[in-house]
Design an enzyme around this catalytic site. Structure first.
Site, mmCIF file in Angstrom:
data_model
loop_
_atom_site.group_PDB
_atom_site.id
_atom_site.type_symbol
_atom_site.label_atom_id
_atom_site.label_comp_id
_atom_site.label_asym_id
_atom_site.label_seq_id
_atom_site.Cartn_x
_atom_site.Cartn_y
_atom_site.Cartn_z
ATOM 1 N N ASP A 91 12.748 -81.420 -57.264
ATOM 2 C CA ASP A 91 11.519 -82.218 -57.216
ATOM 3 C C ASP A 91 10.434 -81.310 -56.658
ATOM 4 O O ASP A 91 10.516 -80.859 -55.519
ATOM 5 C CB ASP A 91 11.729 -83.438 -56.322
ATOM 6 C CG ASP A 91 10.564 -84.419 -56.375
ATOM 7 O OD1 ASP A 91 9.477 -84.040 -56.864
ATOM 8 O OD2 ASP A 91 10.745 -85.560 -55.929
ATOM 9 N N ASN A 99 -2.118 -80.975 -59.599
ATOM 10 C CA ASN A 99 -2.854 -81.599 -60.700
ATOM 11 C C ASN A 99 -4.244 -82.051 -60.266
ATOM 12 O O ASN A 99 -5.224 -81.851 -60.985
ATOM 13 C CB ASN A 99 -2.075 -82.797 -61.261
ATOM 14 C CG ASN A 99 -1.014 -82.396 -62.255
ATOM 15 O OD1 ASN A 99 -1.099 -81.341 -62.871
ATOM 16 N ND2 ASN A 99 -0.016 -83.231 -62.417
ATOM 17 N N ASP A 108 0.627 -78.298 -65.953
ATOM 18 C CA ASP A 108 1.525 -78.049 -67.084
ATOM 19 C C ASP A 108 2.061 -76.615 -67.054
ATOM 20 O O ASP A 108 3.240 -76.371 -67.325
ATOM 21 C CB ASP A 108 0.803 -78.295 -68.411
ATOM 22 C CG ASP A 108 0.493 -79.770 -68.649
ATOM 23 O OD1 ASP A 108 1.005 -80.625 -67.895
ATOM 24 O OD2 ASP A 108 -0.276 -80.051 -69.598
ATOM 25 N N GLU A 134 7.682 -84.494 -62.394
ATOM 26 C CA GLU A 134 7.867 -83.173 -61.790
ATOM 27 C C GLU A 134 9.295 -82.980 -61.296
ATOM 28 O O GLU A 134 9.569 -82.155 -60.442
ATOM 29 C CB GLU A 134 6.865 -82.957 -60.645
ATOM 30 C CG GLU A 134 7.154 -83.728 -59.377
ATOM 31 C CD GLU A 134 6.599 -85.145 -59.341
ATOM 32 O OE1 GLU A 134 6.736 -85.775 -58.292
ATOM 33 O OE2 GLU A 134 6.053 -85.629 -60.338
#
Length: 150
Positions: A91, A99, A108, A134
């Protein structure tokens, strides 16, 4: 097909091509079949592969996990049963902040690069999948904790 109204004769289509040896016709058909098989394999890969990272999909992972659990419970034909499996869940911490701060294209890129590193770090037989936004997961058949840590 035999047509009774034509005296039981098989209708002949007019021949406008050139004669080819049977071996050549079979070779051409084999090539076409091979191309079709390749296209089917590519479509299956696309269905089982997550588009952004190139990792396996969660659905593919779940199916592999079910198979692995079945291998633990019973011996498969011609194969030794798997006695252990290891799962690694990754994780990415603070991914939302990446982001929010740098934008989704950078997020990305982070996912793609982490995915590449993960694929390079596991055994060829391991299954690596994108489990969530994620979250990434690895299925390692036959691996104990020491192998998984390594």
């Amino acid at each position: 097909m035999i047509f009774p109204e034509r005296g039981g004769r098989i209708p002949q289509a007019p021949f406008d091509g050139e004669w080819k040896p049977v071996a050549e016709i079979i070779k051409e058909q084999d090539a076409q079949n091979g191309l079709l098989e390749w296209h089917v394999e590519e479509m299956e890969k696309q269905h089982d592969t997550e588009h952004l990272t190139g990792l396996q999909t969660c659905k593919f992972f779940e199916n592999e996990l079910k198979l692995a659990c079945g291998e633990i419970q019973e011996k498969r034909r011609g194969a030794e049963p798997v006695k252990r499996i290891s799962l690694i869940l990754i994780d990415l911490d603070h991914f939302k902040a990446v982001n929010d701060t740098f934008g989704h294209p950078v997020g990305d890129l982070v996912l793609r690069e982490v995915s590449k590193l993960l694929i390079q770090s596991v055994r060829p037989t391991d299954v690596v999948a994108r489990f969530g936004g994620e979250e990434l997961i690895v299925l390692m058949r036959g691996a104990d904790g020491a192998v998984a840590l390594r």
